[in-house]
Motif scaffolding. Structure first.
Motif, short mmCIF file in Angstrom:
data_model
loop_
_atom_site.label_atom_id
_atom_site.label_comp_id
_atom_site.label_asym_id
_atom_site.label_seq_id
_atom_site.Cartn_x
_atom_site.Cartn_y
_atom_site.Cartn_z
N TYR A 83 -1.45 2.33 -16.08
CA TYR A 83 -1.05 2.97 -14.83
C TYR A 83 -1.08 4.48 -15.01
CZ TYR A 83 0.74 -1.59 -13.29
OH TYR A 83 0.86 -2.90 -12.94
N SER A 117 6.04 12.99 -2.25
CA SER A 117 4.93 12.04 -2.11
C SER A 117 4.23 11.89 -3.45
CB SER A 117 3.93 12.52 -1.05
OG SER A 117 4.54 12.55 0.21
N LEU A 118 4.11 10.64 -3.93
CA LEU A 118 3.48 10.35 -5.22
C LEU A 118 2.36 9.34 -5.02
CD1 LEU A 118 6.79 9.86 -7.28
CD2 LEU A 118 5.47 11.98 -7.01
N LEU A 119 1.41 9.31 -5.99
CA LEU A 119 0.31 8.35 -5.97
C LEU A 119 0.27 7.64 -7.31
CD1 LEU A 119 -2.11 7.19 -4.43
CD2 LEU A 119 -3.53 8.97 -5.49
N GLU A 138 -4.59 1.66 -5.81
CA GLU A 138 -3.62 2.73 -5.63
C GLU A 138 -2.48 2.28 -4.73
OE1 GLU A 138 -5.85 5.93 -3.99
OE2 GLU A 138 -6.68 6.58 -5.92
N MET A 139 -1.31 2.94 -4.91
CA MET A 139 -0.14 2.73 -4.04
C MET A 139 0.52 4.08 -3.82
SD MET A 139 3.20 0.28 -4.52
CE MET A 139 3.80 1.15 -5.98
N LYS A 140 0.77 4.41 -2.54
CA LYS A 140 1.45 5.65 -2.20
C LYS A 140 2.95 5.42 -2.26
CE LYS A 140 -2.27 7.29 0.81
NZ LYS A 140 -2.63 7.70 2.20
N LYS A 161 0.82 -1.20 0.00
CA LYS A 161 0.00 0.00 0.00
C LYS A 161 0.86 1.25 0.00
CE LYS A 161 -4.13 -1.84 0.08
NZ LYS A 161 -5.09 -1.63 -1.03
N ASP A 162 2.03 1.14 0.67
CA ASP A 162 2.94 2.27 0.76
C ASP A 162 4.32 1.80 0.34
OD1 ASP A 162 1.25 4.43 2.15
OD2 ASP A 162 0.99 2.69 3.46
N LEU A 209 0.30 8.21 -12.84
CA LEU A 209 1.10 8.79 -11.76
C LEU A 209 0.59 10.19 -11.48
CD1 LEU A 209 3.58 8.30 -9.90
CD2 LEU A 209 4.97 9.46 -11.65
N SER A 210 0.52 10.51 -10.18
CA SER A 210 0.04 11.85 -9.81
C SER A 210 1.00 12.93 -10.35
CB SER A 210 -0.06 11.95 -8.28
OG SER A 210 1.21 11.72 -7.68
N THR A 221 -1.68 4.85 -9.68
CA THR A 221 -3.01 4.25 -9.82
C THR A 221 -2.96 3.22 -10.95
OG1 THR A 221 -4.05 6.30 -9.10
CG2 THR A 221 -5.45 4.68 -10.22
#
Length: 790
Positions: free
Chosen positions: A171, A210-212, A226-228, A137-138, A173-174, A214
């Protein structure tokens, strides 16, 4: 959703196979195919097998149509009534077929009579029932600020339980300024996301990002996961550690325990992360011996004692400490630490027993030497001055010797093994150092026994009651003594004192077991001959010299009913209990015919006599008093009454097993004139008979009186020689009816006893076990009038 496919060629093959099977095995086979979506409800129809195979559904149950499966929980079942295939439970395609692109389930159906086998394939179609998921998850990434743009960091791909179009398709990316996302397609292994640095990192500007990330599948609408991602920017190692002090100097006591903290050094590094983490260690130039004495914590910089620190060996140590960071090219700084050793009182006194007697007799005099003690202390000055001591609650003391540091352990008071047989003596030696050190030594001193205690009887005197007629050679009673000494000094033997005196003459008829104290009677006692006696028992131990003690044993003989009544009157000339009485015919009712006299040598109830008519000619004429033995007329005589009557009188005592005797009286009824004539003749003979009876009574009373006087003399002698009060009185009484009986009273301590005849004292109580002969009398010396029992 239902599909069916049956090629013509296969149908023809099936028909040929059926014909062959019927001819040989009566077996037919065919194959059809259905499709159904996963997760449909239980009981959903898959297809009509009977219809598709052309089977007669009316014969399915009779032919036992069924699905052959080894699975305990099958996915499908067929209804024998209509031939329709149903879903038995919910089907998870991912569970049944995992990641297979096509999920086919083969079923085998069977009919009997004749045997037919049909193969059915069911395809389970996938639905979009799973969302993409990441293994983490992280996600935490550490990237050095020296990394150039274009650096690639592969991430773990997302997984989707579905297959085909419903699996992960893309995928995202934020939005950020420093990173972009690339996707690498590996076919069956899925799509792999790759994080690419597109702009240089600066730790001083931003220490982390910090990125997200998806992941999306191909469903409509698509499902996502999602993965942080946390990117920490690592610093470049460009600063060396710096110590907080210029000089480290410390004092340490010698013999400091292992692990004792000596000093803590501290250094800091301006860098971040491993470049700023400081590790402490000893310099490589250090002597190995010093390294064995001290240790340093690489993280905290705490220096601790790792070996024995001895001031006498070395009083000063200088240690070189290195502080290094954890950079790829670590930077190091050195600093010296000076440790000065302080002398302390580190040697405890030592106690040595040079001479020791582990056992000492209990009759040893005060001042007897038990052991020689020497003490020693390796320290000097006050630290080496030793003082010895011993507990004050023991009968021992330490006496200083003329020689320095020598002591004698001696007795200071008499010993008594019976109070305490062993002493665990703790000797304490303490020096005069600051703080003082001490040591202890425990020695055990056993007090050996001396024969200084005589045997003691559990009772003094003993009083026993023995029933007459005892069996010779059997134990009648027992004495017991104990000795507080031990071993042979406490081993007791018994014997009866036989000094030939008048008081102990009956001791010759007794014997005693020397080990157990059981006393045996060698003869049978007779209460009528002997009523009480006493003797002495001596208990002697086996010590050297032996000690002894004696005890008086008082024995009282209890009466048994062993004497039958004796008829004193009537007695004929030949000695039989028969007599003739003549009475006038004109006597009135109540006339005394005669009186039967009897005597019993027993006492109490055993000597209490009762009279009864055992045989009589006419019960209406004569009556017998059961207590006095008097025979009287019950009415006047008539002309029809016989002239001679025979009366048989039974005389019996009141013992538990009563004894008896009989007397016969012949009563002759005569006319008055004949009676007067016969009375003169009879009176003269009767006077002679009464003289004989009186003579017998005088002899009996005289014998009892002599026994009474002897008993009084014996009991007076016992009273004078012993503190316990023993008195006996022998009293003879005669019933008002003329029948003889006995009564004996005696006292033991505070209790009074009476052996009684038929006339019992008011308020007296029968003592259990005395055969109804012994009574406990109320002690009239007490004001309350209490009746005491035994």
């Amino acid at each position: 959703m239902e599909q069916r496919r049956c090629e013509p060629r296969r149908v023809r093959g099936c028909l040929v196979g059926c014909v062959v099977a019927v001819l040989l095995w009566s077996v037919a086979s065919a194959q059809i195919r259905y499709s159904i979506s996963e997760e449909v409800n239980e009981g959903t129809i898959v297809g009509n097998i009977a219809k598709d195979l052309g089977l007669d559904k009316n014969t399915l149950e009779e032919r036992k149509y069924r699905i052959v499966s080894s699975n305990a929980d099958p996915l499908f079942h067929v209804n024998q009534n209509d031939g329709i295939l149903y879903v038995s439970r919910k089907i998870d395609r991912e569970e049944v077929c995992a990641q297979s692109s096509t999920c086919l389930i083969n079923l085998k159906t069977v009919l009997e009579n004749p045997l037919e086998v049909h193969y059915i394939r069911v395809e389970v179609l996938d639905i979009n029932d799973h969302s993409p998921t990441f293994p983490e998850k992280d996600k935490r990434l550490e990237i050095s600020e020296s990394v150039l743009p274009g650096a690639r960091f592969q991430l773990k791909a997302s997984r989707d339980g579905d297959s085909g179009h419903f699996s992960v398709q893309q995928y995202k990316l934020s939005q950020n300024d420093h990173f972009r996302l690339e996707v690498k397609d590996k076919g069956d292994d899925g799509k792999i996301p790759i994080l690419v640095v597109q702009k240089s990192l600066d730790r001083e500007t931003a220490g982390s990002h910090s990125l997200l990330l998806t992941a999306l599948d191909g469903g409509k609408p698509p499902k996502s996961g999602e993965m942080k991602i946390l990117v920490n920017v690592l610093d470049i190692n460009d600063n060396a550690p710096a110590f907080s002090k210029d000089v480290y100097s410390v004092m340490l006591d010698e013999n400091a325990p292992l692990g004792t903290t000596v000093v803590q050094v501290n250094a800091t590094d301006l860098d971040d992360g491993p470049n700023g983490e400081v590790v402490y260690s000893f310099s490589n130039s250090m002597n190995q011996k010093i390294l064995n004495l001290f240790d340093i914590n690489p993280v905290t910089g705490v220096i601790t004692v790792n070996g024995l620190i001895d001031y006498e060996e070395k009083d000063r140590y200088e240690i070189e400490i290195e502080a290094s960071d954890k950079g790829l090219a670590p930077l190091t700084t050195e600093k010296g630490v000076i440790i000065k050793i302080v002398d302390v009182n580190d040697n405890a006194p030592e106690i040595e027993v040079t001479s020791f007697s582990s056992s000492i007799p209990e009759d040893s005099r005060p001042g007897t030497t038990v052991a020689l003690i020497s003490v020693n202390d390796l320290d000097s000055g006050l630290n080496g001055k030793v003082i010895c001591s011993l507990a004050e609650d023991v009968p021992f003391a330490l006496s200083p010797s003329l020689q320095d540091k020598m002591y004698s352990l001696v007795t200071k008071s008499p010993l008594d093994r019976e109070k305490q047989s062993q002493y665990d003596l703790t000797i304490t030696a303490k020096d005069a150092g600051q703080p003082p050190l001490s040591s202890e030594k425990t020695i055990s001193v056993v007090v050996s026994d001396v024969n200084d205690n005589s045997p003691e009887f559990s009772l003094s005197p003993y009083t026993f009651y023995v029933t007459e007629g005892n069996e010779p050679g059997t134990s009648v009673f027992s004495v017991k003594a104990f000795d507080r000494d031990e071993n042979d000094n406490a081993l007791i033997s018994y014997h009866i004192l036989r000094d030939g005196s008048e008081e102990n003459k009956l001791a010759s008829f007794l014997n005693i077991n020397t080990e157990s104290g059981d006393i045996l009677a060698l003869k049978s006692f007779d209460f009528e001959t002997l009523k009480t006696f006493q003797f002495q028992v001596v208990a002697t131990d086996s010590g050297t010299p032996s000690l002894s003690n004696n005890v008086t044993v008082n024995v009282f003989i209890l009466d048994q009913n062993d004497n039958a009544p004796v008829i004193l009157y009537p007695v004929s000339s030949n000695g039989s209990a028969e007599g003739v009485e003549e009475i006038p015919r004109n006597v009135n009712a109540g006339h005394l015919v005669t009186k039967v006299r009897a005597y019993d040598a027993d006492i109490g109830y055993n000597g209490w006599l009762l009279f009864s008519l055992q045989e009589v000619t006419d019960h209406s004429l004569f009556g017998l008093d059961r207590y006095t033995g008097q025979i009287r007329t019950l009415r006047s005589f008539t002309e029809t009454d016989e002239a001679e009557h025979k009366l048989v009188i039974l005389v019996k005592d009141n013992g538990n097993v009563s004894l008896s005797a009989t007397a016969t009286v012949i009563v002759k009824v005569v006319e008055p004139k004949e009676a007067f004539a016969a009375s003169d003749v009879k009176s003269s003979s009767k006077v002679d008979e009464e003289d004989n009876v009186t003579f017998y009574l005088m002899i009996t009373l005289g014998s009892v009186s002599v026994l009474f006087l002897i008993s009084i003399i014996v009991l007076i002698a016992m009273q004078c020689s012993k503190t316990t009060d023993y008195t006996s009185k022998y009293l003879q009484e005669t019933n008002y009816d003329g029948t003889l009986c006995h009564s004996i009273q005696y006292r033991s301590g505070d209790k009074r006893y009476m052996l009684v005849g038929p006339r019992m004292s008011i308020g007296s109580t029968i003592v259990p076990g005395s055969h109804a002969n012994t009574l406990v009398l109320p002690d009239r010396r007490r004001g309350s009038g209490e009746v005491r029992h035994i």
